[in-house]
Design an enzyme around this catalytic site. Structure first.
Site, PDB file in Angstrom:
ATOM      1  N   CYS A   2      -0.554  -3.563  -9.772  1.00 17.96           N
ATOM      2  CA  CYS A   2       0.450  -4.453 -10.016  1.00 17.96           C
ATOM      3  C   CYS A   2       1.610  -4.431  -9.288  1.00 17.96           C
ATOM      4  O   CYS A   2       2.330  -3.329  -9.426  1.00 17.96           O
ATOM      5  CB  CYS A   2       0.834  -4.640 -11.627  1.00 17.96           C
ATOM      6  SG  CYS A   2      -1.052  -4.840 -12.512  1.00 17.96           S
ATOM      7  N   ARG A  27      -0.381  -3.895  -4.207  1.00 17.26           N
ATOM      8  CA  ARG A  27      -0.446  -3.220  -5.370  1.00 17.26           C
ATOM      9  C   ARG A  27      -1.447  -3.808  -6.161  1.00 17.26           C
ATOM     10  O   ARG A  27      -1.714  -3.284  -7.289  1.00 17.26           O
ATOM     11  CB  ARG A  27       0.873  -3.217  -6.017  1.00 17.26           C
ATOM     12  CG  ARG A  27       1.773  -2.414  -5.235  1.00 17.26           C
ATOM     13  CD  ARG A  27       3.182  -2.678  -5.931  1.00 17.26           C
ATOM     14  NE  ARG A  27       3.035  -1.861  -7.126  1.00 17.26           N
ATOM     15  CZ  ARG A  27       3.365  -0.550  -7.213  1.00 17.26           C
ATOM     16  NH1 ARG A  27       3.729   0.281  -6.148  1.00 17.26           N
ATOM     17  NH2 ARG A  27       3.232   0.088  -8.523  1.00 17.26           N
ATOM     18  N   TRP A  74      -3.435  -6.305 -10.697  1.00 18.21           N
ATOM     19  CA  TRP A  74      -4.655  -5.655 -10.543  1.00 18.21           C
ATOM     20  C   TRP A  74      -4.960  -5.466 -11.995  1.00 18.21           C
ATOM     21  O   TRP A  74      -4.608  -4.580 -12.663  1.00 18.21           O
ATOM     22  CB  TRP A  74      -4.357  -4.430  -9.715  1.00 18.21           C
ATOM     23  CG  TRP A  74      -5.580  -3.708  -9.352  1.00 18.21           C
ATOM     24  CD1 TRP A  74      -6.326  -3.730  -8.287  1.00 18.21           C
ATOM     25  CD2 TRP A  74      -6.170  -2.489 -10.198  1.00 18.21           C
ATOM     26  NE1 TRP A  74      -7.524  -2.820  -8.332  1.00 18.21           N
ATOM     27  CE2 TRP A  74      -7.230  -2.249  -9.626  1.00 18.21           C
ATOM     28  CE3 TRP A  74      -6.035  -2.008 -11.639  1.00 18.21           C
ATOM     29  CZ2 TRP A  74      -8.085  -1.265  -9.926  1.00 18.21           C
ATOM     30  CZ3 TRP A  74      -6.918  -0.903 -12.031  1.00 18.21           C
ATOM     31  CH2 TRP A  74      -8.074  -0.771 -11.400  1.00 18.21           C
ATOM     32  N   ASN A 100       3.649  -3.814 -15.581  1.00 21.92           N
ATOM     33  CA  ASN A 100       2.791  -3.138 -14.892  1.00 21.92           C
ATOM     34  C   ASN A 100       2.290  -1.865 -15.547  1.00 21.92           C
ATOM     35  O   ASN A 100       3.439  -1.105 -15.831  1.00 21.92           O
ATOM     36  CB  ASN A 100       3.461  -2.825 -13.394  1.00 21.92           C
ATOM     37  CG  ASN A 100       2.864  -1.613 -12.618  1.00 21.92           C
ATOM     38  OD1 ASN A 100       1.641  -1.185 -12.632  1.00 21.92           O
ATOM     39  ND2 ASN A 100       3.621  -0.872 -11.778  1.00 21.92           N
ATOM     40  N   GLY A 101       1.144  -1.437 -15.592  1.00 24.43           N
ATOM     41  CA  GLY A 101       0.993  -0.382 -16.575  1.00 24.43           C
ATOM     42  C   GLY A 101      -0.148  -0.943 -17.429  1.00 24.43           C
ATOM     43  O   GLY A 101      -0.807  -1.428 -17.477  1.00 24.43           O
ATOM     44  N   GLU A 485     -13.606  11.926   4.279  1.00 20.30           N
ATOM     45  CA  GLU A 485     -12.614  11.008   4.586  1.00 20.30           C
ATOM     46  C   GLU A 485     -12.997   9.459   5.321  1.00 20.30           C
ATOM     47  O   GLU A 485     -12.924   8.530   5.153  1.00 20.30           O
ATOM     48  CB  GLU A 485     -11.622  11.473   5.364  1.00 20.30           C
ATOM     49  CG  GLU A 485     -10.127  10.591   5.872  1.00 20.30           C
ATOM     50  CD  GLU A 485      -9.761   9.684   4.562  1.00 20.30           C
ATOM     51  OE1 GLU A 485     -10.003  10.085   3.436  1.00 20.30           O
ATOM     52  OE2 GLU A 485      -8.875   8.697   4.866  1.00 20.30           O
ATOM     53  N   LYS A 489     -13.161   5.798   3.916  1.00 25.18           N
ATOM     54  CA  LYS A 489     -12.639   4.691   4.663  1.00 25.18           C
ATOM     55  C   LYS A 489     -13.631   3.684   4.938  1.00 25.18           C
ATOM     56  O   LYS A 489     -13.310   2.404   4.581  1.00 25.18           O
ATOM     57  CB  LYS A 489     -12.196   5.133   6.088  1.00 25.18           C
ATOM     58  CG  LYS A 489     -10.677   5.798   6.252  1.00 25.18           C
ATOM     59  CD  LYS A 489      -9.688   5.164   5.953  1.00 25.18           C
ATOM     60  CE  LYS A 489      -9.377   5.444   4.556  1.00 25.18           C
ATOM     61  NZ  LYS A 489      -8.374   6.439   4.059  1.00 25.18           N
ATOM     62  N   GLU A 492     -14.533   1.666   1.441  1.00 25.98           N
ATOM     63  CA  GLU A 492     -13.614   0.838   0.913  1.00 25.98           C
ATOM     64  C   GLU A 492     -13.082  -0.422   1.925  1.00 25.98           C
ATOM     65  O   GLU A 492     -12.685  -1.578   1.353  1.00 25.98           O
ATOM     66  CB  GLU A 492     -12.227   1.758   0.607  1.00 25.98           C
ATOM     67  CG  GLU A 492     -11.371   2.242   1.734  1.00 25.98           C
ATOM     68  CD  GLU A 492     -10.194   2.982   1.257  1.00 25.98           C
ATOM     69  OE1 GLU A 492      -9.909   2.711   0.293  1.00 25.98           O
ATOM     70  OE2 GLU A 492      -9.841   4.028   1.926  1.00 25.98           O
ATOM     71  N   HIS A 508     -30.402  19.975   1.951  1.00 24.59           N
ATOM     72  CA  HIS A 508     -30.499  20.165   0.423  1.00 24.59           C
ATOM     73  C   HIS A 508     -30.492  18.978  -0.400  1.00 24.59           C
ATOM     74  O   HIS A 508     -30.167  18.706  -1.546  1.00 24.59           O
ATOM     75  CB  HIS A 508     -29.348  20.985  -0.149  1.00 24.59           C
ATOM     76  CG  HIS A 508     -29.203  22.327   0.748  1.00 24.59           C
ATOM     77  ND1 HIS A 508     -30.181  23.536   0.023  1.00 24.59           N
ATOM     78  CD2 HIS A 508     -28.532  23.005   1.654  1.00 24.59           C
ATOM     79  CE1 HIS A 508     -29.852  24.412   0.881  1.00 24.59           C
ATOM     80  NE2 HIS A 508     -29.073  24.311   1.732  1.00 24.59           N
ATOM     81  N   LYS A 607      -3.185  -0.533  -3.736  1.00 24.45           N
ATOM     82  CA  LYS A 607      -2.557   0.582  -3.087  1.00 24.45           C
ATOM     83  C   LYS A 607      -2.057   1.865  -4.001  1.00 24.45           C
ATOM     84  O   LYS A 607      -2.314   3.050  -3.773  1.00 24.45           O
ATOM     85  CB  LYS A 607      -1.512   0.193  -2.343  1.00 24.45           C
ATOM     86  CG  LYS A 607      -0.712   1.121  -1.223  1.00 24.45           C
ATOM     87  CD  LYS A 607      -1.611   1.339  -0.411  1.00 24.45           C
ATOM     88  CE  LYS A 607      -0.927   2.437   0.738  1.00 24.45           C
ATOM     89  NZ  LYS A 607      -1.980   3.067   1.565  1.00 24.45           N
TER      90      LYS A 607
HETATM   91  C1  F6R Z   1      -8.067   5.504   0.188  1.00 22.85           C
HETATM   92  C2  F6R Z   1      -6.601   5.681  -0.529  1.00 22.85           C
HETATM   93  C3  F6R Z   1      -6.562   6.433  -1.960  1.00 22.85           C
HETATM   94  C4  F6R Z   1      -5.479   7.154  -2.373  1.00 22.85           C
HETATM   95  C5  F6R Z   1      -5.479   7.657  -3.594  1.00 22.85           C
HETATM   96  C6  F6R Z   1      -4.205   8.435  -4.088  1.00 22.85           C
HETATM   97  O1  F6R Z   1      -7.809   5.026   1.430  1.00 22.85           O
HETATM   98  O2  F6R Z   1      -5.684   5.084  -0.030  1.00 22.85           O
HETATM   99  O3  F6R Z   1      -7.898   6.943  -2.145  1.00 22.85           O
HETATM  100  O4  F6R Z   1      -5.477   8.158  -1.267  1.00 22.85           O
HETATM  101  O5  F6R Z   1      -5.473   6.448  -4.645  1.00 22.85           O
HETATM  102  O6  F6R Z   1      -2.970   7.635  -3.882  1.00 22.85           O
HETATM  103  P1  F6R Z   1      -1.700   8.508  -3.272  1.00 22.85           P
HETATM  104  O7  F6R Z   1      -1.826   9.385  -2.352  1.00 22.85           O
HETATM  105  O8  F6R Z   1      -0.572   7.372  -3.309  1.00 22.85           O
HETATM  106  O9  F6R Z   1      -1.293   9.591  -4.654  1.00 22.85           O
END
Ligand code: F6R
Length: 612
Positions: A2, A27, A74, A100-101, A485, A489, A492, A508, A607
């Site tokens: 949010c 967000r 969100w 937001n929360g 990673e 990526k 998502e 395994h 984000k």
């Molecule tokens: C993946 C991504 C998330 C963040 C995670 C932690 O691309 O962006 O997995 O890495 O939500 O967020 P931060 O780093 O802001 O604590």
């Protein structure tokens, strides 16, 4: 999770709030809305979908007002819909609020309010909180500000709220606990937002509101108070960010812009710290606390998602170079189990946003037990930066694409420098190795640049495999977390199921997935594990898996085993993750865009995860 925006001043509020919501859309983007106040008349507009849909729906509507609040959502409580979108209006229609929360005890409060005859038009915890405030106001015959203070003492959870009320036509009342709030100070006007991006084009003077603080914001006045109604002096800071950093600058998406920014963001991260001529790394967060770090019984790394992957790379490097035991924890697990944390433990917190709810709570818990917190954070002035006892910023600049790219390489660069710095002080690294590694680190920006020049090769690979239903990513040693990673990526950004595994561990279990349709991405650069990973490639090839490999330039053995190979410049194996991740970021971007996905706003994601 949010985004919230507010404006009070002499200008038209709606365009400022709307533009701010677009900047904050990373967000959350499942619905949005605005509330405007003009001549004691509240106008509330909201719409399911992206901010552009709200904008479209308001063409031709009277949006004249000099005060307004807006929200991009969100969903937590209640599906994305017009009625669950914020702002919410109180029963009397006098107050509009955005939030937001999460209000954790909303269900109990709602039951009480239902008994009192309240009814609700949404499924949200926000509408419950708002009516709780109004109920307190009515019963106590007090101001909304006073009622808000009383209500906030009785709720549990996290919030950043903004509210406007009919009877207070130029004032926004805001409160924060756990979710961020920045207030920009203009001339006869104030701007409120979840982060500085909606504010930066109007003013660089900002106040970061702290937890348990209320802000009473009028065009000419900003008053901060604590929940005990005592005034708090606002601490004004200057933003060190420019507008270009938060715009796309000719790229189709923020994600690709941010991937291509990495030669300069990594350079900025190293600049002023790494000095190859002098043979030194200067980091005040490390230098000023060196005893604490050298005497650490162990290091615990706490993070989520991509930041957690950076932590795994750091575990391998710190144990190798510094000989200090390291544990890497998911913040969400750490905060709810009963972990052993002692004085003398050093916690490294890694976070791009600096606002991740699970990480914040985990750190508070560790701090209570006497641990020393070292923050590796991107967002300057964020909550995690402020909770930390010391730290080092990643200096990647604002990261707006939902998938983390440049912040991750910034985290790796900082963590590598921290490890080298500690190792040098601890004398667990030879001078020769230290000199070699800092030289290699210095060369990373130009090597990343060289990789990006061949981005079209990855684009062709992406086109070829974009219709696969699953992917497997395999790596060993320092590149095992990069396999994780790469898989994250791709999941998502392209919605393709992907798994990351240590290459040898695949025997395994996951090897059962391998057939002639499965793309298997190997990170197989020249390092101590190279022969071993070549054997793993043979095992996949024997089962007809389709091998895509990230290899070191000149490695003909791995190339021959692969259906497609992408070569990167040679480097030390400790530094390699900074290079090997780049083609994987590109792969997910090109697969996602080839599938027509809005890669900057993939479904269900946000984000900054400010809810647990
Ligand atoms: C993946 C991504 C998330 C963040 C995670 C932690 O691309 O962006 O997995 O890495 O939500 O967020 P931060 O780093 O802001 O604590």
């Amino acid at each position: 999770m949010c985004g919230i925006v507010g404006y009070t001043g002499q200008r038209q509020a709606y365009p400022i709030v709307l533009k701010g919501l677009k900047r904050l859309e990373y967000r959350g983007y499942d619905s949005s809305g605005v509330a405007l106040l003009k001549d004691k008349h509240l106008k509330v507009f909201k719409k399911k979908g992206k901010v552009a849909e709200l904008e479209e729906s308001l063409i031709g509507t009277d949006i004249d007002a000099n005060i307004g609040i807006g929200h991009t959502r969100w969903a937590t409580h209640g599906e994305p819909s017009d009625r669950n979108a914020h702002p919410h209006t109180s029963k009397s229609g006098r107050i509009a609020m955005i939030h937001n929360g999460i209000i954790e005890n909303y269900a109990l409060i709602k039951q009480d309010l239902l008994k009192k005859g309240y009814s609700f038009t949404s499924d949200t915890d926000t509408e419950v909180l708002l009516n709780f405030i109004e109920d307190i106001q009515t019963n106590n015959d007090c101001t909304v500000e006073e009622a808000l203070r009383i209500a906030l003492k009785r709720v549990t959870g996290a919030y950043c709220i903004l509210l406007i009320e009919q009877d207070n036509p130029d004032t926004i009342i805001a409160a924060r606990k756990g979710s961020p709030l920045v207030i920009g100070i203009g001339k006869g006007e104030h701007f409120l937002a979840s982060d500085a991006s909606p504010i930066i084009e109007y003013t660089k003077e900002v106040v970061y509101v702290n937890d348990y603080e209320l802000a009473i914001v009028k065009p000419d006045e900003l008053v901060l108070k604590n929940l005990g109604n005592e005034k708090v002096t606002p601490f004004v800071t200057k933003l060190d960010m420019d507008l270009a950093a938060i715009e796309k600058g000719g790229y189709d998406h923020f994600m690709i812009k941010e991937i291509f920014e990495q030669p300069s963001t990594i350079f900025d991260c190293l600049r002023g710290r790494l000095d190859v001529k002098e043979g030194s790394i200067k980091m005040s967060g490390v230098d000023d606390n060196i005893e604490q770090l050298l005497n650490a019984n162990r290091i615990m790394i706490i993070a989520c998602g991509t930041s957690w992957h950076a932590g795994l790379v750091a575990e391998y490097i710190i144990e190798e170079l510094c000989r200090i035991p390291v544990e890497v924890e998911y913040a969400s697990e750490f905060r709810y189990r009963n972990p052993i944390v002692n004085k003398g433990d050093v916690i490294i917190a890694i976070s791009q946003s600096g606002e991740t709810a699970d990480t914040i709570v985990a750190l508070e818990k560790a701090k209570e037990n006497g641990a020393f917190i070292f923050g590796v954070v991107n967002a300057v002035g964020s909550s995690i930066a402020r909770i930390s006892n010391a730290g080092a910023y990643t200096h990647a600049g604002p990261e707006i694409g939902v998938a983390s790219t440049k912040a991750f390489t910034g985290q790796l660069a900082v963590l590598m420098m921290v490890a080298l710095n500690i190792a040098k002080h601890k004398k667990t690294i030879s001078q020769e190795k230290y000199d070699g590694l800092i030289k290699e680190l210095q060369l990373v920006p130009e090597k990343v640049d060289a990789i990006l020049k061949n981005a079209d090769e990855i684009k062709a690979i992406a086109e070829k495999y974009k219709d696969a239903s699953d992917f497997l990513f395999l790596g060993r040693g320092y590149n095992f977390p990069i396999a994780l990673e790469g898989a994250l990526k791709l999941k998502e950004i392209s919605y393709i199921h992907a798994e990351g595994y240590p290459a040898a561990e695949m025997k395994h279990g996951p090897i059962a997935l391998v057939d002639e349709t499965l793309p298997v991405v190997f990170i197989a650069t020249n390092d101590a594990y190279h022969e071993k990973i070549v054997s793993n490639m043979q095992e996949i090839k024997a089962r007809k898996g389709r091998i895509i490999s990230i290899i070191t330039e000149g490695d003909s053995i791995s190339k021959e085993l692969s259906e497609d190979a992408f070569a990167i410049p040679a480097t030390d194996e400790i530094i390699a993750p900074l290079l090997t991740v780049i083609p994987l970021q590109l792969l997910s971007y090109y697969v996602g865009t080839a599938k027509g996905i809005d890669v900057d706003k993939p479904r269900n994601l946000a984000k900054s995860v400010t809810v647990e």
